[in-house]
Design a protein around this motif. Sequence first.
Motif, PDB file in Angstrom:
ATOM      1  N   GLU A  15     -22.338 -17.855   5.379  1.00  0.00           N
ATOM      2  CA  GLU A  15     -21.845 -16.482   5.541  1.00  0.00           C
ATOM      3  C   GLU A  15     -21.702 -16.095   7.003  1.00  0.00           C
ATOM      4  O   GLU A  15     -20.719 -15.460   7.400  1.00  0.00           O
ATOM      5  CB  GLU A  15     -22.774 -15.502   4.816  1.00  0.00           C
ATOM      6  N   MET A  16     -22.663 -16.487   7.835  1.00  0.00           N
ATOM      7  CA  MET A  16     -22.562 -16.201   9.261  1.00  0.00           C
ATOM      8  C   MET A  16     -21.401 -16.973   9.888  1.00  0.00           C
ATOM      9  O   MET A  16     -20.723 -16.488  10.796  1.00  0.00           O
ATOM     10  CB  MET A  16     -23.875 -16.553   9.957  1.00  0.00           C
ATOM     11  N   GLY A  17     -21.153 -18.172   9.371  1.00  0.00           N
ATOM     12  CA  GLY A  17     -20.046 -18.968   9.885  1.00  0.00           C
ATOM     13  C   GLY A  17     -18.699 -18.355   9.567  1.00  0.00           C
ATOM     14  O   GLY A  17     -17.754 -18.443  10.364  1.00  0.00           O
ATOM     15  N   TRP A  18     -18.581 -17.718   8.398  1.00  0.00           N
ATOM     16  CA  TRP A  18     -17.304 -17.129   8.005  1.00  0.00           C
ATOM     17  C   TRP A  18     -16.913 -15.943   8.888  1.00  0.00           C
ATOM     18  O   TRP A  18     -15.752 -15.536   8.894  1.00  0.00           O
ATOM     19  CB  TRP A  18     -17.359 -16.703   6.542  1.00  0.00           C
ATOM     20  N   ASP A  19     -17.877 -15.403   9.626  1.00  0.00           N
ATOM     21  CA  ASP A  19     -17.526 -14.376  10.605  1.00  0.00           C
ATOM     22  C   ASP A  19     -16.729 -14.970  11.769  1.00  0.00           C
ATOM     23  O   ASP A  19     -16.050 -14.259  12.502  1.00  0.00           O
ATOM     24  CB  ASP A  19     -18.793 -13.714  11.156  1.00  0.00           C
ATOM     25  N   ILE A  20     -16.824 -16.285  11.926  1.00  0.00           N
ATOM     26  CA  ILE A  20     -16.120 -16.980  13.013  1.00  0.00           C
ATOM     27  C   ILE A  20     -14.812 -17.593  12.513  1.00  0.00           C
ATOM     28  O   ILE A  20     -13.771 -17.469  13.163  1.00  0.00           O
ATOM     29  CB  ILE A  20     -17.023 -18.076  13.618  1.00  0.00           C
ATOM     30  N   GLU A  21     -14.851 -18.273  11.365  1.00  0.00           N
ATOM     31  CA  GLU A  21     -13.664 -18.961  10.838  1.00  0.00           C
ATOM     32  C   GLU A  21     -13.807 -19.139   9.333  1.00  0.00           C
ATOM     33  O   GLU A  21     -14.887 -19.487   8.841  1.00  0.00           O
ATOM     34  CB  GLU A  21     -13.502 -20.334  11.501  1.00  0.00           C
ATOM     35  N   THR A  22     -12.729 -18.923   8.594  1.00  0.00           N
ATOM     36  CA  THR A  22     -12.727 -19.150   7.144  1.00  0.00           C
ATOM     37  C   THR A  22     -11.748 -20.233   6.712  1.00  0.00           C
ATOM     38  O   THR A  22     -11.725 -20.605   5.536  1.00  0.00           O
ATOM     39  CB  THR A  22     -12.390 -17.849   6.388  1.00  0.00           C
ATOM     40  N   GLY A  23     -10.934 -20.745   7.637  1.00  0.00           N
ATOM     41  CA  GLY A  23     -10.000 -21.814   7.285  1.00  0.00           C
ATOM     42  C   GLY A  23      -8.563 -21.452   7.574  1.00  0.00           C
ATOM     43  O   GLY A  23      -8.060 -20.434   7.103  1.00  0.00           O
ATOM     44  N   HIS A  24      -7.897 -22.305   8.341  1.00  0.00           N
ATOM     45  CA  HIS A  24      -6.503 -22.067   8.727  1.00  0.00           C
ATOM     46  C   HIS A  24      -5.559 -22.495   7.604  1.00  0.00           C
ATOM     47  O   HIS A  24      -5.821 -23.471   6.891  1.00  0.00           O
ATOM     48  CB  HIS A  24      -6.192 -22.862   9.994  1.00  0.00           C
ATOM     49  N   VAL A  30     -16.750 -23.798   0.870  1.00  0.00           N
ATOM     50  CA  VAL A  30     -17.158 -23.707   2.269  1.00  0.00           C
ATOM     51  C   VAL A  30     -15.983 -23.275   3.137  1.00  0.00           C
ATOM     52  O   VAL A  30     -16.119 -22.427   4.015  1.00  0.00           O
ATOM     53  CB  VAL A  30     -17.715 -25.061   2.757  1.00  0.00           C
ATOM     54  N   CYS A  31     -14.820 -23.857   2.880  1.00  0.00           N
ATOM     55  CA  CYS A  31     -13.628 -23.558   3.666  1.00  0.00           C
ATOM     56  C   CYS A  31     -12.633 -22.806   2.783  1.00  0.00           C
ATOM     57  O   CYS A  31     -12.066 -23.380   1.849  1.00  0.00           O
ATOM     58  CB  CYS A  31     -13.008 -24.859   4.184  1.00  0.00           C
ATOM     59  N   TRP A  32     -12.423 -21.517   3.054  1.00  0.00           N
ATOM     60  CA  TRP A  32     -11.593 -20.686   2.186  1.00  0.00           C
ATOM     61  C   TRP A  32     -10.110 -20.994   2.313  1.00  0.00           C
ATOM     62  O   TRP A  32      -9.371 -20.976   1.344  1.00  0.00           O
ATOM     63  CB  TRP A  32     -11.797 -19.208   2.527  1.00  0.00           C
ATOM     64  N   GLY A  33      -9.656 -21.216   3.544  1.00  0.00           N
ATOM     65  CA  GLY A  33      -8.227 -21.366   3.795  1.00  0.00           C
ATOM     66  C   GLY A  33      -7.771 -22.804   3.688  1.00  0.00           C
ATOM     67  O   GLY A  33      -8.544 -23.732   3.438  1.00  0.00           O
ATOM     68  N   GLY A  34      -6.471 -23.011   3.890  1.00  0.00           N
ATOM     69  CA  GLY A  34      -5.905 -24.350   3.891  1.00  0.00           C
ATOM     70  C   GLY A  34      -5.580 -24.852   2.498  1.00  0.00           C
ATOM     71  O   GLY A  34      -5.640 -24.126   1.512  1.00  0.00           O
ATOM     72  N   LYS A  35      -5.243 -26.134   2.420  1.00  0.00           N
ATOM     73  CA  LYS A  35      -4.833 -26.767   1.182  1.00  0.00           C
ATOM     74  C   LYS A  35      -5.716 -27.980   0.878  1.00  0.00           C
ATOM     75  O   LYS A  35      -6.406 -28.505   1.750  1.00  0.00           O
ATOM     76  CB  LYS A  35      -3.368 -27.210   1.277  1.00  0.00           C
ATOM     77  N   ILE A  36      -5.645 -28.415  -0.386  1.00  0.00           N
ATOM     78  CA  ILE A  36      -6.417 -29.565  -0.849  1.00  0.00           C
ATOM     79  C   ILE A  36      -5.454 -30.601  -1.417  1.00  0.00           C
ATOM     80  O   ILE A  36      -4.584 -30.278  -2.232  1.00  0.00           O
ATOM     81  CB  ILE A  36      -7.437 -29.157  -1.927  1.00  0.00           C
TER      82      ILE A  36
END
Length: 477
Positions: A173-182, A262-268
């Motif tokens: 959660e603290m990390g998502w304040d910095i980046e959630t995924g491009h 863990v990584c909200w953005g981007g593709k799989i």
Amino acid sequence: MFYPSDVQGPRPVSREPSDHATNQVVITTVPEAANRELPHALNVAAGATAATSFGDNRIDGVLYQLGLRARSFSRVFVPRTDATTLAAMPKDRATMAARMISADYQADEDESGFSRTFKIDFETDVNVAQVCQALSQSTAVSEVRPNYISRILASPSDEFYGFQWGLQAIEAEMGWDIETGHSDLLIAIVDSGIDLQHDDLKDKLVAGEDFVNFQGSLGQRYIPLGDYQDRDFDPDDEDGHGTHCAGIAGASSNNTRGITGVCWGGKILPVRVMFRVWDRFENRETSIGFDTDIMPGIKFAIDSGAHVINLSLGGSNGDAYRPILQAARDRNVCVVAATGNENAGFPPAPSYPAADPNSLAVGAINSALNRASFSNYGLGYAPFVMAPGVEIASTYKDNGYVYLQGTSMATPFVAGLAGLIVSLGLRSGKQLTVDEIYTIIRETATPLGLGKGDRFYGEGLVNVPAALKAAQEKLDG
């Protein structure tokens, strides 16, 4: 897990089973012996005629002297098509088959040996060690080995209805304040496939491929189940393992349903390389895969532009993975791999590809932040890290959710973190190298056990905000 009625109650075998296909070998030829006329296995699946001889007497003659008949010779790796062309190409069978038949290998694929690696399928079981020994004496062959088996590194627990303690443990959660995924990030799940219609994943998936193509003999240990023949373009998941890993790394998040990745953005990118079997030695259903499916699956992920590859699988195949993992590193692709579930130290009990220095190895902890009882360990895994791997809730086949455990589950936590770090670079227009990303994840991990470099805990538990802060500082420097 589902146990089909037609394979319930088989008698377990009494001897240690083979760790490789019993009617196949894999060869890499010297450059002047490469046969560009032989089809890819994918060409054969699309209708091309399989070759029953190699076309060089230095190889065919060895097999003749051994009294062996080959069912087929096929090239293991498909030539590279650049990611932009691949993304724009229609995914219908005819177009894809034409691309595979007409594609040419590039210079680095010749140098690495990818264009010169072939699978030989024999009509019957053979003495694989004897065949390898005989072929190794041929002046046309630079390397020969069995077609080793890798296994998924998870075990089932209970249906999903709980909480995702693992995200709290790594301070996500603290990390998502910095980046959630491009949005341009691509994480490849090289596994049993992915449930292509799962509500928590389908909006993030790009078109993948199914590399499973087993035509041979599984010996006494395994009974094959489901879809295990003919490579195609449908990487749907019959097992659930790959779907579970995909959800941990990057399920659709902040959308009021399901779970959080863990990584909200981007593709799989779904890459299917494992298929279901009944294991008569352990008397249960599981999934396995062969080198000749897994390694081209990894190459496909690299060629498709993946930034991170998740490998929640492992086997005893040693240096066989070195060229393809080196290719990933050369293309600046992070490879995150599970250490394995045998509660074994390394040395002397390595699990590959995690033990290869080109990958970032991951072991598992439980909710008390203690090493999971099954998690492999040892300083031979280079500097490895730990992540949550017990009672992990995530997506599953048939649009479901379950708890699973294993180093398989720990690995996509780290793959998701690597994706967040890559996303920082994509956002800034500057990209960190694979070595820099591995170093950041290791150095910012929270020490466990006796501290950094502990035999059982490696560099410690990955820490999302600490890693992202260090990455941002590196990018700003």
